[in-house]
Design a protein around this motif. Sequence first.
Motif, short mmCIF file in Angstrom:
data_model
loop_
_atom_site.label_atom_id
_atom_site.label_comp_id
_atom_site.label_asym_id
_atom_site.label_seq_id
_atom_site.Cartn_x
_atom_site.Cartn_y
_atom_site.Cartn_z
N GLY A 1 13.87 3.63 -60.89
CA GLY A 1 13.48 2.38 -60.25
C GLY A 1 13.46 2.48 -58.74
O GLY A 1 12.56 1.95 -58.07
N TYR A 2 14.44 3.19 -58.18
CA TYR A 2 14.49 3.40 -56.73
C TYR A 2 13.29 4.22 -56.25
O TYR A 2 12.67 3.90 -55.23
N LYS A 3 12.94 5.27 -57.01
CA LYS A 3 11.80 6.10 -56.65
C LYS A 3 10.50 5.30 -56.73
O LYS A 3 9.62 5.44 -55.87
N ASN A 4 10.36 4.46 -57.75
CA ASN A 4 9.16 3.63 -57.87
C ASN A 4 9.04 2.66 -56.70
O ASN A 4 7.93 2.41 -56.19
N LYS A 5 10.19 2.12 -56.26
CA LYS A 5 10.17 1.21 -55.12
C LYS A 5 9.71 1.93 -53.85
O LYS A 5 8.90 1.39 -53.08
N LEU A 6 10.20 3.16 -53.64
CA LEU A 6 9.78 3.92 -52.47
C LEU A 6 8.30 4.25 -52.52
O LEU A 6 7.60 4.19 -51.50
N GLU A 7 7.80 4.59 -53.72
CA GLU A 7 6.38 4.89 -53.86
C GLU A 7 5.52 3.67 -53.56
O GLU A 7 4.46 3.79 -52.94
N GLU A 8 5.96 2.49 -54.01
CA GLU A 8 5.23 1.27 -53.73
C GLU A 8 5.20 0.97 -52.23
O GLU A 8 4.18 0.53 -51.69
N GLU A 9 6.33 1.21 -51.56
CA GLU A 9 6.37 1.00 -50.11
C GLU A 9 5.44 1.96 -49.39
O GLU A 9 4.75 1.58 -48.44
N GLU A 10 5.41 3.23 -49.84
CA GLU A 10 4.53 4.22 -49.23
C GLU A 10 3.06 3.86 -49.43
O GLU A 10 2.24 4.02 -48.54
N LYS A 11 2.73 3.35 -50.64
CA LYS A 11 1.35 2.93 -50.91
C LYS A 11 0.97 1.73 -50.05
O LYS A 11 -0.16 1.65 -49.57
N ALA A 12 1.92 0.81 -49.87
CA ALA A 12 1.65 -0.37 -49.03
C ALA A 12 1.41 0.04 -47.58
O ALA A 12 0.51 -0.48 -46.91
N ILE A 13 2.20 1.00 -47.10
CA ILE A 13 2.03 1.50 -45.72
C ILE A 13 0.70 2.22 -45.58
O ILE A 13 -0.02 2.05 -44.59
N GLU A 14 0.36 3.03 -46.59
CA GLU A 14 -0.92 3.75 -46.56
C GLU A 14 -2.10 2.78 -46.57
O GLU A 14 -3.08 2.97 -45.84
N LYS A 15 -1.98 1.71 -47.36
CA LYS A 15 -3.03 0.70 -47.41
C LYS A 15 -3.16 -0.01 -46.06
O LYS A 15 -4.28 -0.27 -45.58
#
Length: 239
Positions: free
Chosen positions: A206-220
């Motif tokens: 769950g922690y890794k998924n949260k980090l990935e979502e944050e990275e995708k949001a920053i990339e967007k």
Amino acid sequence: MSEIKPKKRGFISKMITDNPVFGLYLGICSTLAISTSLDNAIGMGISVIFVLVLSNVVISLIAPITPDDIHIPVYIVVIASLVTILEMFLHAFTPDLYSALGAFISLIVVNCIILGRAEAYACSHNIVDSAKDGLMMGLSYTFSLIAISLVRQILGTGVITLSNPFAGNAVVFSVQVLPKTFLIPFMTAETGSFFTFGVLAAAVSGYKNKLEEEEKAIEKAQKAAAAKAKAEAARKEVA
């Protein structure tokens, strides 16, 4: 306009996301079997760190002169030699810890984490980087052992105890955390190890998924900012 940059992951964050047990699911067998107490967890963790760091260093040194068709057997011989040295040391100076860890000391030779880092990293990197990688992976593995053993020991016995293996297992500290009426006996059995591993692995996922979502949001956001800047530059040229 300030540039949007992704957050840099710290040491603790990397230890969680790149964890060999909870993230890569390596070395699970020894982790589940040894994590019955904090003493065993720390003892096995230090043992694996010792073998990981030294094997990475040695393999980094000999990799350039090792033929490709025999490099796996050579790496196994290196790891087995270090494990033998470790086993003799534990037998001589910490007999109680040696007895507690039992066959799992010898099984360090076939631990997927050690051979995996040798094959994936140490054979293609310099000595310093290989040593750092071994230390990082070893600490992450030890972190997994300690996390599981603490949960099992607290819920199963209600007590956190740490002993000194070099002083005849003299108790360093012993803290009563839970009263006996709140104990969960199955946590000290094999079932408890699987249950604890499942819960902690899910938390790490769950922690890794949260980090990935944050990275995708920053990339967007970066792409949107770049598109906006490009549109403004084009409008100025037309003007």
